[in-house]
Design a protein around this motif. Structure first.
Motif, PDB file in Angstrom:
ATOM      1  N   HIS A   1       0.873  -1.166   0.000  1.00  0.00           N
ATOM      2  CA  HIS A   1       0.000   0.000   0.000  1.00  0.00           C
ATOM      3  C   HIS A   1       0.912   1.217   0.000  1.00  0.00           C
ATOM      4  N   SER A   2       0.332   2.410  -0.122  1.00  0.00           N
ATOM      5  CA  SER A   2       1.165   3.579  -0.388  1.00  0.00           C
ATOM      6  C   SER A   2       1.326   4.516   0.799  1.00  0.00           C
ATOM      7  N   HIS A   3       1.144   4.033   2.034  1.00  0.00           N
ATOM      8  CA  HIS A   3       1.516   4.851   3.188  1.00  0.00           C
ATOM      9  C   HIS A   3       3.025   5.087   3.168  1.00  0.00           C
ATOM     10  N   PHE A   4       3.446   6.222   3.730  1.00  0.00           N
ATOM     11  CA  PHE A   4       4.818   6.682   3.531  1.00  0.00           C
ATOM     12  C   PHE A   4       5.876   5.701   4.018  1.00  0.00           C
ATOM     13  N   ASP A   5       5.578   4.926   5.056  1.00  0.00           N
ATOM     14  CA  ASP A   5       6.582   4.018   5.597  1.00  0.00           C
ATOM     15  C   ASP A   5       6.741   2.750   4.768  1.00  0.00           C
ATOM     16  N   HIS A   6       6.037   2.691   3.633  1.00  0.00           N
ATOM     17  CA  HIS A   6       6.167   1.559   2.712  1.00  0.00           C
ATOM     18  C   HIS A   6       6.641   1.986   1.322  1.00  0.00           C
ATOM     19  N   VAL A   7       6.640   3.287   1.037  1.00  0.00           N
ATOM     20  CA  VAL A   7       6.961   3.735  -0.328  1.00  0.00           C
ATOM     21  C   VAL A   7       8.060   4.785  -0.407  1.00  0.00           C
ATOM     22  N   SER A   8       8.608   5.207   0.717  1.00  0.00           N
ATOM     23  CA  SER A   8       9.488   6.375   0.680  1.00  0.00           C
ATOM     24  C   SER A   8      10.849   6.108   0.062  1.00  0.00           C
ATOM     25  N   GLY A   9      11.178   4.844  -0.181  1.00  0.00           N
ATOM     26  CA  GLY A   9      12.383   4.522  -0.940  1.00  0.00           C
ATOM     27  C   GLY A   9      12.107   4.279  -2.408  1.00  0.00           C
TER      28      GLY A   9
ATOM     29  N   GLY B   1       1.449  -6.989   4.200  1.00  0.00           N
ATOM     30  CA  GLY B   1       1.546  -5.550   4.412  1.00  0.00           C
ATOM     31  C   GLY B   1       1.055  -5.178   5.791  1.00  0.00           C
ATOM     32  N   ASP B   2       0.122  -4.228   5.871  1.00  0.00           N
ATOM     33  CA  ASP B   2      -0.420  -3.808   7.161  1.00  0.00           C
ATOM     34  C   ASP B   2      -1.832  -4.325   7.412  1.00  0.00           C
TER      35      ASP B   2
END
Length: 313
Positions: free
Chosen positions: A113-121, A220-221
């Motif tokens: 999913h695209s919450h910041f702690d999964h996509v910020s890299g 994921g979450d």
């Protein structure tokens, strides 16, 4: 349940994977670190001290951020033709150079999913697979420090913060989704088919991945062994309840769950427990605790559900 114990003097961040409660606690998120469960797996020496890399089987790695309160986990799945990086964490360390140590195969990135702690890299990589909906597309535009900077304060870190990292200028950089996945699609890595299954609820773009050959479910979450967050403006308990039924339908096809936080390789038995928990939340007589004026906590063995009050049925 360490992900809810940081929580003094922080506010809820809607774009976060882990919205923060205003409830005070007497313990801290790092009190039980290091987690003993990680000792079951081979720790790979990568000559850096931000990420911890564990080999789960011959072609699967968990990339763990133990020194920040999210305790986020990324997974590297290696096939015979290409590799898949599942989630790219918080953009704190150099994930690209780390992955290059583990494989030289062509690489695609997909996010649970695209919450910041999964996509910020994500911005470090060229080939990003994603879900084609408004929530995912908006998050792909990135966020400045004002949005998620409050998730990066001194008390959210334990130790070993990279010297080049700045909490004051932390931001989530934009990235480009190259390919949109479909529900039920099979991504072939070469003798390693990965099935994409849409499971909205925690977020509108949540997915799970089924590693058919290795009998693994990457959740994921939608599940991890700690409080599960279902009360943000973009969460839906109703959708989550339906998605848990979908997850449960795979219980005979997988042996382990690979969550996005805290601990890896969890028992598939949690799927039935999660379904029972969803049913319990819908039972008005089941005991719960009002954590905030509009957040209710239902506790179960190994996890809890934090939902909106009143419940969005």
């Amino acid at each position: 349940m360490n992900r809810i114990t940081l929580l003094v003097c922080m506010i809820c961040i809607v774009s976060s994977c882990a919205p923060v409660s205003k409830v005070k606690h007497d313990t801290y998120w790092y009190d039980t670190l290091p987690r003993a469960s990680w000792s079951k797996y081979q720790l790979i020496d990568t000559k850096q001290d931000w990420f911890e890399v564990y080999q789960l089987n011959a072609n699967t790695y968990a990339i763990y951020e133990p020194n920040q309160w999210q305790e986020a986990i990324s997974y590297l799945l290696i096939g015979s033709d290409k590799a898949m990086l599942v989630d790219t964490l918080q953009g704190i360390g150099d994930l690209k150079s780390l992955v290059a140590q583990l494989t030289n195969l062509p690489l695609l990135v997909i996010n649970t999913h695209s919450h910041f702690d999964h996509v910020s890299g994500n911005y470090q990589f060229d080939t990003i697979y994603g879900v084609n909906n408004t929530f995912a597309l908006n998050n792909a535009k990135g966020h400045d420090n004002a949005v998620n900077g409050q998730q990066m304060t001194a008390d959210t870190f334990w130790k070993n913060v990279p010297p080049e990292f700045s909490m004051e200028s932390y931001e989530n950089k934009p990235y480009q989704i190259e390919y949109y996945v479909a529900d039920g699609e099979i991504i072939e890595l070469g003798e390693r088919p990965i099935e994409v299954v849409f499971i909205p609820g925690h977020s509108p773009d949540s997915i799970m991945l089924i590693d058919k050959n290795n009998r693994l479910m990457l959740t994921g979450d939608s599940f991890y062994p700690a409080p599960l967050y279902l009360y943000s403006e973009t969460s839906s308990f109703r959708d989550f309840a339906n998605s848990v039924k979908t997850m449960l339908s795979y219980q005979d096809r997988v042996d382990f769950l690979l969550p996005g936080h805290n601990e890896t390789m969890q028992s598939v038995a949690y799927l039935a427990k999660l379904q029972a928990a969803v049913l319990a939340v819908q039972n008005a007589a089941f005991p719960s605790k009002l954590e905030d004026e509009d957040v209710r906590n239902y506790e179960f063995e190994g996890f809890s559900l934090l939902v909106k009050d009143p419940l969005d049925k």
